[in-house]
Write a protein that holds these residues in place. Structure first.
Motif, PDB file in Angstrom:
ATOM      1  N   TYR A   9      12.552  64.584  97.339  1.00 19.88           N
ATOM      2  CA  TYR A   9      13.220  65.488  96.405  1.00 19.88           C
ATOM      3  C   TYR A   9      13.065  64.991  94.964  1.00 19.88           C
ATOM      4  O   TYR A   9      14.051  64.804  94.243  1.00 19.88           O
ATOM      5  CB  TYR A   9      14.695  65.656  96.776  1.00 19.88           C
ATOM      6  N   ILE A  10      11.809  64.786  94.570  1.00 17.08           N
ATOM      7  CA  ILE A  10      11.498  64.290  93.222  1.00 17.08           C
ATOM      8  C   ILE A  10      10.452  65.204  92.604  1.00 17.08           C
ATOM      9  O   ILE A  10       9.504  65.626  93.285  1.00 17.08           O
ATOM     10  CB  ILE A  10      10.948  62.849  93.255  1.00 17.08           C
ATOM     11  N   GLU A  11      10.583  65.476  91.310  1.00 16.80           N
ATOM     12  CA  GLU A  11       9.538  66.184  90.567  1.00 16.80           C
ATOM     13  C   GLU A  11       9.066  65.312  89.416  1.00 16.80           C
ATOM     14  O   GLU A  11       9.875  64.791  88.639  1.00 16.80           O
ATOM     15  CB  GLU A  11      10.047  67.524  90.029  1.00 16.80           C
ATOM     16  N   PHE A  12       7.744  65.164  89.324  1.00 14.70           N
ATOM     17  CA  PHE A  12       7.123  64.431  88.231  1.00 14.70           C
ATOM     18  C   PHE A  12       6.442  65.446  87.318  1.00 14.70           C
ATOM     19  O   PHE A  12       5.723  66.327  87.797  1.00 14.70           O
ATOM     20  CB  PHE A  12       6.083  63.435  88.762  1.00 14.70           C
ATOM     21  N   ARG A  13       6.612  65.310  86.009  1.00 17.69           N
ATOM     22  CA  ARG A  13       6.044  66.287  85.077  1.00 17.69           C
ATOM     23  C   ARG A  13       5.307  65.601  83.934  1.00 17.69           C
ATOM     24  O   ARG A  13       5.796  64.644  83.326  1.00 17.69           O
ATOM     25  CB  ARG A  13       7.151  67.144  84.453  1.00 17.69           C
ATOM     26  N   GLY A  14       4.104  66.123  83.634  1.00 16.70           N
ATOM     27  CA  GLY A  14       3.387  65.779  82.415  1.00 16.70           C
ATOM     28  C   GLY A  14       3.008  64.325  82.248  1.00 16.70           C
ATOM     29  O   GLY A  14       2.857  63.848  81.120  1.00 16.70           O
ATOM     30  N   LEU A  15       2.810  63.599  83.338  1.00 21.52           N
ATOM     31  CA  LEU A  15       2.435  62.186  83.239  1.00 21.52           C
ATOM     32  C   LEU A  15       0.927  62.041  83.057  1.00 21.52           C
ATOM     33  O   LEU A  15       0.144  62.842  83.557  1.00 21.52           O
ATOM     34  CB  LEU A  15       2.863  61.436  84.500  1.00 21.52           C
ATOM     35  N   GLU A  16       0.516  60.985  82.359  1.00 18.14           N
ATOM     36  CA  GLU A  16      -0.891  60.610  82.240  1.00 18.14           C
ATOM     37  C   GLU A  16      -1.076  59.260  82.916  1.00 18.14           C
ATOM     38  O   GLU A  16      -0.536  58.253  82.468  1.00 18.14           O
ATOM     39  CB  GLU A  16      -1.316  60.544  80.772  1.00 18.14           C
ATOM     40  N   LEU A  17      -1.831  59.259  84.022  1.00 18.67           N
ATOM     41  CA  LEU A  17      -2.034  58.048  84.818  1.00 18.67           C
ATOM     42  C   LEU A  17      -3.472  57.581  84.685  1.00 18.67           C
ATOM     43  O   LEU A  17      -4.392  58.394  84.666  1.00 18.67           O
ATOM     44  CB  LEU A  17      -1.711  58.325  86.285  1.00 18.67           C
ATOM     45  N   VAL A  18      -3.681  56.289  84.637  1.00 19.35           N
ATOM     46  CA  VAL A  18      -5.030  55.738  84.542  1.00 19.35           C
ATOM     47  C   VAL A  18      -5.759  55.889  85.873  1.00 19.35           C
ATOM     48  O   VAL A  18      -6.926  56.272  85.922  1.00 19.35           O
ATOM     49  CB  VAL A  18      -4.988  54.248  84.128  1.00 19.35           C
ATOM     50  N   GLU A  19      -5.082  55.610  86.967  1.00 18.10           N
ATOM     51  CA  GLU A  19      -5.714  55.665  88.284  1.00 18.10           C
ATOM     52  C   GLU A  19      -5.202  56.866  89.084  1.00 18.10           C
ATOM     53  O   GLU A  19      -5.617  57.968  88.866  1.00 18.10           O
ATOM     54  CB  GLU A  19      -5.479  54.345  89.034  1.00 18.10           C
ATOM     55  N   ASN A  20      -4.289  56.650  90.025  1.00 21.47           N
ATOM     56  CA  ASN A  20      -3.880  57.750  90.900  1.00 21.47           C
ATOM     57  C   ASN A  20      -2.393  57.687  91.223  1.00 21.47           C
ATOM     58  O   ASN A  20      -1.729  56.682  90.967  1.00 21.47           O
ATOM     59  CB  ASN A  20      -4.681  57.717  92.208  1.00 21.47           C
ATOM     60  N   HIS A  28       8.885  63.223 101.114  1.00 20.62           N
ATOM     61  CA  HIS A  28       8.852  64.673 101.310  1.00 20.62           C
ATOM     62  C   HIS A  28       9.525  65.390 100.141  1.00 20.62           C
ATOM     63  O   HIS A  28      10.290  64.796  99.379  1.00 20.62           O
ATOM     64  CB  HIS A  28       9.509  65.075 102.638  1.00 20.62           C
ATOM     65  N   HIS A  29       9.192  66.670 100.022  1.00 20.34           N
ATOM     66  CA  HIS A  29       9.691  67.519  98.938  1.00 20.34           C
ATOM     67  C   HIS A  29       9.428  66.870  97.575  1.00 20.34           C
ATOM     68  O   HIS A  29      10.344  66.526  96.835  1.00 20.34           O
ATOM     69  CB  HIS A  29      11.176  67.833  99.139  1.00 20.34           C
ATOM     70  N   LEU A  30       8.131  66.719  97.303  1.00 18.34           N
ATOM     71  CA  LEU A  30       7.671  66.153  96.036  1.00 18.34           C
ATOM     72  C   LEU A  30       6.916  67.210  95.250  1.00 18.34           C
ATOM     73  O   LEU A  30       6.161  67.992  95.826  1.00 18.34           O
ATOM     74  CB  LEU A  30       6.745  64.961  96.284  1.00 18.34           C
ATOM     75  N   THR A  31       7.087  67.225  93.939  1.00 17.22           N
ATOM     76  CA  THR A  31       6.316  68.104  93.063  1.00 17.22           C
ATOM     77  C   THR A  31       5.645  67.258  91.986  1.00 17.22           C
ATOM     78  O   THR A  31       6.312  66.461  91.312  1.00 17.22           O
ATOM     79  CB  THR A  31       7.213  69.174  92.404  1.00 17.22           C
TER      80      THR A  31
END
Length: 199
Positions: A9-20, A28-31
């Motif tokens: 039950y987590i949402e991640f928004r607008g991140l810039e990641l170097v790898e993955n 479960h229930h990830l956005t």
């Protein structure tokens, strides 16, 4: 891995990641909304939404949807919608690479996305792992661009994937809940694939 996700039950928004980023078993229930990363990984996680964002470039490594090595469960209920996947390349011709490698999925929708400048294949479905699950897959309204390194297919199916195709109005190919491919894509079927059903 820049973002290792075991929670729910987590949402991640607008991140810039170097790898993955990596959705791990039990999560479960990830956005993941508008994330910029080199690759994505979904390993035995469920109810994962990838909405928009940019995947690539990546050298000698690819995005995967699969059963984790320490789990008996496939990835379940995964959605990729509006994702730009590009520039997945290799330095050695012996490496098997593609923009997205799907090995075990029970419920997967890939739509409104772009796959461009991929080594060998845009998407490869290659069933692997103890879960033996490759079902409920929909690939619709995607754009496939240049395939590199002598590859020939936008979407590739490798044995032991079991695929039954039927024609339906308004789509290129349909498989009665097993697999749906709409719009244009070249499809490579293994010699062991079952005969095409007429319906």
């Amino acid at each position: 891995t820049d973002l290792d996700v075991h929670g729910s039950y987590i949402e991640f928004r607008g991140l810039e990641l170097v790898e993955n980023w990596h959705a791990r078993p039990g999560a479960h229930h990830l956005t993941f909304r508008n994330i910029d990363s080199a690759r994505i990984m979904v390993s035995s996680a469920s109810d994962v939404r990838v909405l928009g964002g940019d995947v690539g470039p990546s050298l000698d490594a690819t995005s995967q949807i699969k059963q984790a090595s320490d789990s008996s469960l496939p990835a379940r209920n995964v959605l990729m919608d509006g994702v730009n996947v590009h520039d997945i390349t290799r330095t050695n011709a012996d490496q098997h690479l593609e923009c997205l490698h799907v090995m075990s999925a029970d419920g997967l929708v890939i739509r409104n996305s772009r796959f461009d400048r991929c080594s060998i294949f845009g998407i490869s479905f290659n069933e692997a792992g103890d879960a033996n699950r490759m079902r409920g897959i929909v690939v619709e309204n995607n754009w496939f661009g240049q395939i590199l390194d002598g590859g020939s297919y936008a979407v590739h199916f490798s044995s032991p994937c079991k695929i039954q195709l039927t024609e339906t109005p308004g789509s290129t190919t349909d498989a009665g809940g097993k697999l749906v491919i709409t719009y244009r894509a070249r499809v490579d079927l293994p010699l062991s694939a079952p005969p095409v059903a007429q319906g």
